[in-house]
Write a protein that holds these residues in place. Structure first.
Motif, mmCIF file in Angstrom:
data_model
loop_
_atom_site.group_PDB
_atom_site.id
_atom_site.type_symbol
_atom_site.label_atom_id
_atom_site.label_comp_id
_atom_site.label_asym_id
_atom_site.label_seq_id
_atom_site.Cartn_x
_atom_site.Cartn_y
_atom_site.Cartn_z
ATOM 1 N N ARG A 35 0.823 -1.218 0.000
ATOM 2 C CA ARG A 35 0.000 0.000 0.000
ATOM 3 C C ARG A 35 0.853 1.262 0.000
ATOM 4 O O ARG A 35 0.485 2.264 -0.616
ATOM 5 C CB ARG A 35 -0.940 0.007 1.199
ATOM 6 N N THR A 36 1.977 1.234 0.682
ATOM 7 C CA THR A 36 2.860 2.403 0.690
ATOM 8 C C THR A 36 3.440 2.642 -0.691
ATOM 9 O O THR A 36 3.485 3.771 -1.175
ATOM 10 C CB THR A 36 3.975 2.227 1.736
ATOM 11 N N LEU A 37 3.865 1.569 -1.359
ATOM 12 C CA LEU A 37 4.423 1.701 -2.707
ATOM 13 C C LEU A 37 3.369 2.126 -3.718
ATOM 14 O O LEU A 37 3.689 2.792 -4.710
ATOM 15 C CB LEU A 37 5.082 0.395 -3.144
ATOM 16 N N ALA A 38 2.118 1.756 -3.485
ATOM 17 C CA ALA A 38 1.043 2.144 -4.399
ATOM 18 C C ALA A 38 0.855 3.657 -4.408
ATOM 19 O O ALA A 38 0.413 4.230 -5.405
ATOM 20 C CB ALA A 38 -0.258 1.446 -4.012
ATOM 21 N N ASP A 39 1.194 4.312 -3.318
ATOM 22 C CA ASP A 39 1.097 5.767 -3.216
ATOM 23 C C ASP A 39 2.517 6.324 -3.140
ATOM 24 O O ASP A 39 2.877 7.033 -2.212
ATOM 25 C CB ASP A 39 0.279 6.148 -1.972
ATOM 26 N N HIS A 40 3.333 5.983 -4.141
ATOM 27 C CA HIS A 40 4.759 6.307 -4.084
ATOM 28 C C HIS A 40 5.050 7.803 -4.003
ATOM 29 O O HIS A 40 6.083 8.194 -3.481
ATOM 30 C CB HIS A 40 5.503 5.676 -5.262
ATOM 31 N N ALA A 41 4.150 8.634 -4.463
ATOM 32 C CA ALA A 41 4.388 10.082 -4.390
ATOM 33 C C ALA A 41 4.433 10.566 -2.944
ATOM 34 O O ALA A 41 5.094 11.552 -2.636
ATOM 35 C CB ALA A 41 3.301 10.826 -5.151
ATOM 36 N N ASN A 42 3.751 9.856 -2.044
ATOM 37 C CA ASN A 42 3.714 10.250 -0.634
ATOM 38 C C ASN A 42 4.456 9.262 0.266
ATOM 39 O O ASN A 42 4.332 9.337 1.484
ATOM 40 C CB ASN A 42 2.256 10.371 -0.170
ATOM 41 N N ALA A 43 5.183 8.343 -0.316
ATOM 42 C CA ALA A 43 5.826 7.275 0.460
ATOM 43 C C ALA A 43 6.971 7.814 1.314
ATOM 44 O O ALA A 43 7.734 8.676 0.891
ATOM 45 C CB ALA A 43 6.354 6.191 -0.472
ATOM 46 N N ASP A 44 7.061 7.275 2.520
ATOM 47 C CA ASP A 44 8.181 7.549 3.419
ATOM 48 C C ASP A 44 9.198 6.436 3.160
ATOM 49 O O ASP A 44 9.052 5.323 3.642
ATOM 50 C CB ASP A 44 7.682 7.525 4.867
ATOM 51 N N PHE A 45 10.225 6.743 2.368
ATOM 52 C CA PHE A 45 11.140 5.699 1.935
ATOM 53 C C PHE A 45 12.007 5.167 3.062
ATOM 54 O O PHE A 45 12.372 4.000 3.057
ATOM 55 C CB PHE A 45 11.957 6.166 0.732
ATOM 56 N N ALA A 46 12.312 5.991 4.052
ATOM 57 C CA ALA A 46 13.059 5.480 5.214
ATOM 58 C C ALA A 46 12.209 4.438 5.935
ATOM 59 O O ALA A 46 12.714 3.400 6.380
ATOM 60 C CB ALA A 46 13.447 6.612 6.152
ATOM 61 N N ARG A 47 10.929 4.696 6.043
ATOM 62 C CA ARG A 47 10.014 3.739 6.683
ATOM 63 C C ARG A 47 9.916 2.461 5.853
ATOM 64 O O ARG A 47 9.844 1.355 6.386
ATOM 65 C CB ARG A 47 8.636 4.393 6.852
ATOM 66 N N LEU A 48 9.910 2.604 4.532
ATOM 67 C CA LEU A 48 9.868 1.429 3.655
ATOM 68 C C LEU A 48 11.120 0.568 3.806
ATOM 69 O O LEU A 48 11.038 -0.653 3.796
ATOM 70 C CB LEU A 48 9.711 1.850 2.198
ATOM 71 N N VAL A 49 12.264 1.206 3.939
ATOM 72 C CA VAL A 49 13.506 0.453 4.153
ATOM 73 C C VAL A 49 13.392 -0.353 5.445
ATOM 74 O O VAL A 49 13.703 -1.550 5.467
ATOM 75 C CB VAL A 49 14.738 1.396 4.201
ATOM 76 N N ARG A 50 12.938 0.288 6.515
ATOM 77 C CA ARG A 50 12.775 -0.414 7.800
ATOM 78 C C ARG A 50 11.782 -1.549 7.676
ATOM 79 O O ARG A 50 11.993 -2.627 8.232
ATOM 80 C CB ARG A 50 12.315 0.567 8.886
ATOM 81 N N ALA A 51 10.691 -1.313 6.941
ATOM 82 C CA ALA A 51 9.674 -2.358 6.773
ATOM 83 C C ALA A 51 10.238 -3.563 6.016
ATOM 84 O O ALA A 51 10.000 -4.712 6.403
ATOM 85 C CB ALA A 51 8.456 -1.798 6.044
ATOM 86 N N HIS A 52 10.997 -3.309 4.963
ATOM 87 C CA HIS A 52 11.622 -4.404 4.219
ATOM 88 C C HIS A 52 12.604 -5.174 5.113
ATOM 89 O O HIS A 52 12.651 -6.403 5.085
ATOM 90 C CB HIS A 52 12.355 -3.885 2.981
ATOM 91 N N LEU A 53 13.376 -4.443 5.883
ATOM 92 C CA LEU A 53 14.338 -5.077 6.778
ATOM 93 C C LEU A 53 13.619 -5.916 7.835
ATOM 94 O O LEU A 53 14.002 -7.058 8.109
ATOM 95 C CB LEU A 53 15.221 -4.020 7.442
ATOM 96 N N THR A 54 12.554 -5.377 8.406
ATOM 97 C CA THR A 54 11.793 -6.105 9.413
ATOM 98 C C THR A 54 11.141 -7.341 8.809
ATOM 99 O O THR A 54 11.133 -8.416 9.416
ATOM 100 C CB THR A 54 10.729 -5.190 10.044
ATOM 101 N N LEU A 55 10.636 -7.212 7.585
ATOM 102 C CA LEU A 55 10.059 -8.365 6.888
ATOM 103 C C LEU A 55 11.130 -9.417 6.628
ATOM 104 O O LEU A 55 10.886 -10.621 6.812
ATOM 105 C CB LEU A 55 9.411 -7.923 5.576
ATOM 106 N N ALA A 56 12.314 -8.999 6.242
ATOM 107 C CA ALA A 56 13.409 -9.951 6.012
ATOM 108 C C ALA A 56 13.741 -10.707 7.293
ATOM 109 O O ALA A 56 13.956 -11.924 7.265
ATOM 110 C CB ALA A 56 14.644 -9.218 5.491
#
Length: 143
Positions: free
Chosen positions: A58-79
């Motif tokens: 959902r965050t990537l779907a709204d990439h214009a408003n995405a918090d990319f630092a938060r996305l990095v943390r989310a990917h890391l946490t998912l990993a």
């Protein structure tokens, strides 16, 4: 010990480990990511995967408003969750996603188990070997 270290990292870096009732819709991307992070902190790795994946989507779907630092943390946490569940391919994909968003990603020293640190270094190698992507922008032709 590794679980405590992960919890400490989540708290030290200021990641939200709780989604307070009434703060926001539980289905917003931020709430989903917070739920997944909280579940990892509580060592509920299986329960963390779905909200993290959906929050990322959902965050990537709204990439214009995405918090990319938060996305990095989310990917890391998912990993981390996928590694703990023994889902190596899914963990690699999640770690690759973190590195694509932040190629210079560095984990706080001693905060993650060696397997996570090794997987991050492997992800950096995989992503760098893949090369740069290309961006094509099509504009309407002038009338």
């Amino acid at each position: 010990m590794a679980g405590r270290a992960l919890l400490l990292v989540l708290l030290v870096l200021g990641w939200s480990t709780t989604a307070r009732a009434g703060d926001e819709d539980p289905q917003t991307p931020i709430a989903l990511l917070a739920d997944g992070e909280r579940r990892v902190a509580e060592r509920d790795f299986a329960g963390a995967v779905a909200p993290l994946r959906e929050g990322i989507r959902r965050t990537l779907a709204d990439h214009a408003n995405a918090d990319f630092a938060r996305l990095v943390r989310a990917h890391l946490t998912l990993a981390v969750a996928e590694l703990r569940l023994g889902n190596d391919a899914a963990a690699r994909d999640a770690m690759d996603g973190a590195v694509r968003l932040d190629p210079l990603l560095v984990l706080p020293e001693g905060s993650y188990p060696p397997v996570v640190e090794r997987e991050l270094e492997r992800a950096k190698m995989r992503v760098s070997r893949a090369g740069d992507g290309e961006l094509f922008i099509r504009t309407p032709e002038a009338a």
